[in-house]
Design a protein around this motif. Structure first.
Motif, short mmCIF file in Angstrom:
data_model
loop_
_atom_site.label_atom_id
_atom_site.label_comp_id
_atom_site.label_asym_id
_atom_site.label_seq_id
_atom_site.Cartn_x
_atom_site.Cartn_y
_atom_site.Cartn_z
N GLN A 193 0.84 -1.19 0.00
CA GLN A 193 0.00 0.00 0.00
C GLN A 193 0.88 1.25 0.00
O GLN A 193 1.90 1.30 0.69
CB GLN A 193 -0.91 0.01 1.24
N GLN A 194 0.47 2.23 -0.81
CA GLN A 194 1.22 3.48 -0.87
C GLN A 194 1.14 4.21 0.45
O GLN A 194 0.08 4.29 1.08
CB GLN A 194 0.70 4.38 -1.99
N GLN A 195 2.25 4.78 0.88
CA GLN A 195 2.34 5.51 2.13
C GLN A 195 2.54 7.00 1.86
O GLN A 195 3.54 7.41 1.26
CB GLN A 195 3.50 4.98 2.98
N GLY A 196 1.58 7.82 2.25
CA GLY A 196 1.71 9.27 2.11
C GLY A 196 1.70 9.73 0.66
O GLY A 196 1.34 8.98 -0.26
N GLN A 197 2.09 10.97 0.46
CA GLN A 197 2.10 11.58 -0.86
C GLN A 197 3.45 11.37 -1.54
O GLN A 197 4.44 11.07 -0.90
CB GLN A 197 1.80 13.08 -0.76
N ASP A 198 3.45 11.53 -2.86
CA ASP A 198 4.68 11.40 -3.62
C ASP A 198 5.60 12.59 -3.38
O ASP A 198 5.14 13.71 -3.14
CB ASP A 198 4.38 11.31 -5.13
N SER A 199 6.88 12.33 -3.47
CA SER A 199 7.88 13.39 -3.51
C SER A 199 8.23 13.63 -4.98
O SER A 199 8.72 12.73 -5.66
CB SER A 199 9.13 12.98 -2.72
N GLN A 200 7.97 14.84 -5.46
CA GLN A 200 8.14 15.13 -6.89
C GLN A 200 9.41 15.94 -7.13
O GLN A 200 9.76 16.83 -6.36
CB GLN A 200 6.94 15.93 -7.42
N VAL A 201 10.09 15.59 -8.21
CA VAL A 201 11.31 16.29 -8.61
C VAL A 201 11.20 16.62 -10.09
O VAL A 201 10.90 15.74 -10.91
CB VAL A 201 12.57 15.45 -8.36
N TYR A 202 11.45 17.89 -10.44
CA TYR A 202 11.43 18.32 -11.84
C TYR A 202 12.88 18.46 -12.32
O TYR A 202 13.68 19.16 -11.71
CB TYR A 202 10.70 19.66 -11.99
N LEU A 203 13.18 17.78 -13.43
CA LEU A 203 14.52 17.83 -14.00
C LEU A 203 14.49 18.56 -15.34
O LEU A 203 13.74 18.17 -16.25
CB LEU A 203 15.08 16.43 -14.18
N SER A 204 15.30 19.60 -15.46
CA SER A 204 15.45 20.35 -16.71
C SER A 204 16.87 20.14 -17.23
O SER A 204 17.81 20.05 -16.44
CB SER A 204 15.16 21.84 -16.50
N VAL A 205 17.00 20.09 -18.55
CA VAL A 205 18.30 19.77 -19.16
C VAL A 205 18.70 20.91 -20.10
O VAL A 205 17.92 21.32 -20.98
CB VAL A 205 18.24 18.44 -19.93
N VAL A 206 19.92 21.41 -19.89
CA VAL A 206 20.48 22.47 -20.73
C VAL A 206 21.27 21.83 -21.88
O VAL A 206 22.10 20.95 -21.65
CB VAL A 206 21.40 23.39 -19.92
N THR A 207 21.00 22.29 -23.09
CA THR A 207 21.68 21.76 -24.28
C THR A 207 22.44 22.88 -24.98
O THR A 207 21.88 23.95 -25.24
CB THR A 207 20.68 21.14 -25.26
N MET A 208 23.71 22.64 -25.29
CA MET A 208 24.55 23.60 -26.00
C MET A 208 24.86 23.02 -27.38
O MET A 208 25.34 21.88 -27.48
CB MET A 208 25.85 23.85 -25.25
N THR A 209 24.61 23.78 -28.43
CA THR A 209 24.85 23.28 -29.79
C THR A 209 25.70 24.26 -30.59
O THR A 209 25.68 25.48 -30.34
CB THR A 209 23.53 23.04 -30.54
N GLU A 210 26.42 23.73 -31.54
CA GLU A 210 27.26 24.52 -32.43
C GLU A 210 26.97 24.14 -33.88
O GLU A 210 26.93 22.96 -34.23
CB GLU A 210 28.74 24.30 -32.13
N HIS A 211 26.77 25.15 -34.71
CA HIS A 211 26.54 24.92 -36.14
C HIS A 211 27.48 25.81 -36.93
O HIS A 211 27.43 27.04 -36.84
CB HIS A 211 25.10 25.22 -36.52
N LYS A 212 28.36 25.20 -37.72
CA LYS A 212 29.35 25.94 -38.48
C LYS A 212 29.05 25.85 -39.96
O LYS A 212 28.80 24.77 -40.50
CB LYS A 212 30.76 25.39 -38.18
N ASP A 213 29.09 27.00 -40.63
CA ASP A 213 28.81 27.06 -42.07
C ASP A 213 29.86 27.97 -42.72
O ASP A 213 29.80 29.20 -42.59
CB ASP A 213 27.40 27.59 -42.30
N THR A 214 30.82 27.39 -43.39
CA THR A 214 31.97 28.08 -44.01
C THR A 214 32.65 29.00 -42.98
O THR A 214 33.29 28.53 -42.06
CB THR A 214 31.52 28.86 -45.26
N ASP A 215 32.47 30.32 -43.14
CA ASP A 215 33.16 31.25 -42.25
C ASP A 215 32.26 31.79 -41.14
O ASP A 215 32.61 32.75 -40.47
CB ASP A 215 33.73 32.42 -43.05
N LYS A 216 31.10 31.20 -40.95
CA LYS A 216 30.17 31.63 -39.91
C LYS A 216 29.90 30.51 -38.91
O LYS A 216 29.92 29.33 -39.26
CB LYS A 216 28.86 32.12 -40.51
N VAL A 217 29.62 30.91 -37.67
CA VAL A 217 29.31 29.96 -36.60
C VAL A 217 28.07 30.44 -35.86
O VAL A 217 27.92 31.64 -35.59
CB VAL A 217 30.50 29.83 -35.61
#
Length: 328
Positions: free
Chosen positions: A116-140
């Motif tokens: 049987q479940q005991q008490g309420q749930d403990s909730q955790v929110y996870l956010s993820v940071v993403t870093m990206t790079e896109h290179k096109d000839t002489d531009k980034v």
């Protein structure tokens, strides 16, 4: 005065209950993809053998379905594909290694006893940071974005040498959207030649107020919340901006409006309750004054009072209803 104090106490209780409803046992974490994170279970019970009473559930971004990652201390059947990245600690916290964007979501720590479940749930929110790079000839083009469970609860800003990336940098082109920011420039720019050493992504959690500075440099990760504000980026350690606190300000505004409405309702009810009561009889106060006057003035005053009392009796005999009230 007594009624006003009661109203104040009522408001205090309501505010405490409202704050508890907001915070409760919920927590949040923001990490960069590829990092490791430990999600704490705030409702863990004692007397467990290898967390055999603990279950960790996961609900991904935009999904209402839940998956059992850890079931009674063991890897869940549907989580076998990432079993090498999941584990639980001695206090039943969930450890996720090499975090990916797919790991962003809501986690539930649930306790059981005898099935049987005991008490309420403990909730955790996870956010993820993403870093990206896109290179096109002489531009980034570099971009920084945050993946969350539902609506974006972060602000994302790009900093170059501690300042906003577009400040005094006309050769940089920036773009901003919900939970993301991007900048583009030529490969001849100092940002590129220095291997992005001076470029950082500032991610602020609007609810918790935690700030992280993530480096675009491949050799560096995000700095721990709070550390960057007092050490590496002193120019950005001023008080939280109005934009960062917009969500908190909105919550406080709702609380204050509700408080004012409650004050108005209770005040109206108090005035109505008083209006239904019979007003005090003026004769009572008048007789009281006369009685005190009689004591101070002697027989003459007493005789005058008796005469007036006789007059009052005559009025009563003429049929006027008596309105005198006796106070106990």
């Amino acid at each position: 005065m007594v009624e006003f104090r009661r109203i104040q106490m009522l408001f205090l209780i309501l505010e405490l209950q409202f704050s508890a409803a907001i915070t409760g046992q919920d927590s949040s974490f923001t990490v960069r993809d590829g990092d490791e994170v430990t999600l704490s279970c705030e409702n863990v019970t004692t007397d467990q053998d290898k967390c055999n009473s603990t279950t960790w559930l996961f609900s991904g971004s935009g999904s209402t379905a839940t998956v059992a990652l850890i079931k009674f201390g063991q890897i869940g059947e549907k989580a076998k594909a990432k079993s090498d990245r999941l584990s639980v600690t001695a206090n039943c916290s969930l450890v996720i290694k090499k975090v990916t964007v797919e790991d962003a979501g809501r986690y539930f720590c649930r306790q059981f006893k005898s099935g049987q479940q005991q008490g309420q749930d403990s909730q955790v929110y996870l956010s993820v940071v993403t870093m990206t790079e896109h290179k096109d000839t002489d531009k980034v083009m570099l971009s920084c974005s945050v993946s969350t469970y539902d609506a974006c609860r972060h602000t994302v800003k790009l900093l170059y040498q501690g300042n906003n990336v577009d400040k005094d940098n006309k050769d940089l082109k920036t773009s901003q959207s919900t939970c993301s920011a991007a900048v583009s420039f030529l490969t001849s720019h100092d940002i590129y030649t220095s291997n992005y050493k001076f470029l950082k992504c500032k991610v602020t959690d609007l609810i918790s107020g935690k700030v992280q500075l993530c480096n675009f440099s491949p050799q560096l990760s995000c700095e721990k919340p709070g550390v960057a504000e007092t050490t590496t980026e002193p120019e950005t350690t001023t008080s939280t901006t109005q934009e960062d606190c917009s969500a908190l300000s909105y919550i406080m505004l709702v609380m204050r409006v509700a408080e004012l409405l409650l004050i108005t309702v209770i005040t109206v009810l108090l005035f109505r309750a008083r209006g239904n009561q019979r007003p005090p009889d003026d004769n009572i106060d008048l007789n009281s004054v006369r009685s005190r006057t009689a004591k101070c003035s002697g027989p003459a005053a007493s005789q005058e009072q008796n005469d007036e009392d006789d007059g009052a009796v005559n009025y009563e005999n003429f049929g006027e209803p008596s309105t005198s009230v006796r106070l106990h």
